[in-house]
Write a protein that holds these residues in place. Structure first.
Motif, PDB file in Angstrom:
ATOM      1  N   SER A   1      -4.305  45.209  25.117  1.00 11.44           N
ATOM      2  CA  SER A   1      -5.272  45.724  24.342  1.00 11.44           C
ATOM      3  C   SER A   1      -5.928  46.944  25.125  1.00 11.44           C
TER       4      SER A   1
ATOM      5  N   PHE B   1      -9.154  42.041  28.872  1.00 10.47           N
ATOM      6  CA  PHE B   1      -8.283  42.683  27.873  1.00 10.47           C
ATOM      7  C   PHE B   1      -7.560  41.603  27.277  1.00 10.47           C
ATOM      8  N   ARG B   2      -7.469  41.532  26.100  1.00 14.59           N
ATOM      9  CA  ARG B   2      -6.401  40.667  25.520  1.00 14.59           C
ATOM     10  C   ARG B   2      -4.891  41.107  25.572  1.00 14.59           C
TER      11      ARG B   2
ATOM     12  N   ASN C   1       2.079  43.147  25.672  1.00 12.87           N
ATOM     13  CA  ASN C   1       1.087  44.067  24.963  1.00 12.87           C
ATOM     14  C   ASN C   1      -0.139  43.803  25.438  1.00 12.87           C
TER      15      ASN C   1
ATOM     16  N   ASP D   1      -8.953  48.074  24.521  1.00 14.18           N
ATOM     17  CA  ASP D   1     -10.401  47.767  24.170  1.00 14.18           C
ATOM     18  C   ASP D   1     -10.694  46.412  25.196  1.00 14.18           C
TER      19      ASP D   1
END
Length: 158
Positions: free
Chosen positions: A133, A145-146, A131, A135
């Motif tokens: 992120s 991105f995380r 998954n 933002d």
């Protein structure tokens, strides 16, 4: 055809990988305030589980998992490598689920940051079920991105 294998990491793998690290991996390390050699060495020393990908016996990538919180069942997963690694994309795709299963214990979540410019790594992480992120977060002028990965079914590798 090149022989690709994944073996337990050794500290002697750090130098050969650091000296030929991919440009985007170098930029990611520098944005976090580390040289590639320091990042690889710290990853090796702090990881609960750590491996090296060898191509024809030569270290080309190192990756592992560092426990952040046993209580929260969270770990940091990391991967740094040379351009040679991406010449073996099929092997990466095949090895990924088994390595994630070993690096991220069942019921745990592994995560980290990936440069928004590192499109090859983002594509690979997505293929492995990460998954990511939407933002970005800025680190030293570079957007990241995380991402998070959960334990997946163990394959026959490694």
């Amino acid at each position: 055809m090149a022989k690709v294998e994944v073996v337990p990491a050794r500290i002697t793998h750090v130098g050969p990988i650091a000296s030929r690290i991919r440009a985007i991996d170098r930029l990611e390390c520098e944005a976090m305030g580390h040289s590639p050699k320091h990042a690889l060495r710290q990853g090796f020393l702090l990881s609960d589980r750590c491996w090296t990908a060898l191509v024809d016996g030569r270290p080309e990538a190192m990756f592992g998992a560092i426990t952040l919180s046993a209580l929260d069942r969270r770990s940091t997963v990391w991967f740094l490598g040379t351009d040679e690694v991406y010449r073996h994309g099929r092997e990466l795709l095949a090895w990924g689920p088994g390595l994630i299963a070993q690096a991220v214990p069942r019921g745990w979540t592994g995560g980290n940051l990936v440069s928004a410019q590192n499109w090859k790594a983002i594509a690979l992480l997505r293929r492995w079920g990460a998954n990511i992120s939407a933002d970005p977060h800025d680190y030293d002028g570079m957007p990241f991105f995380r991402f998070s990965l959960s334990h997946v079914a163990k394959s026959d590798r490694p």
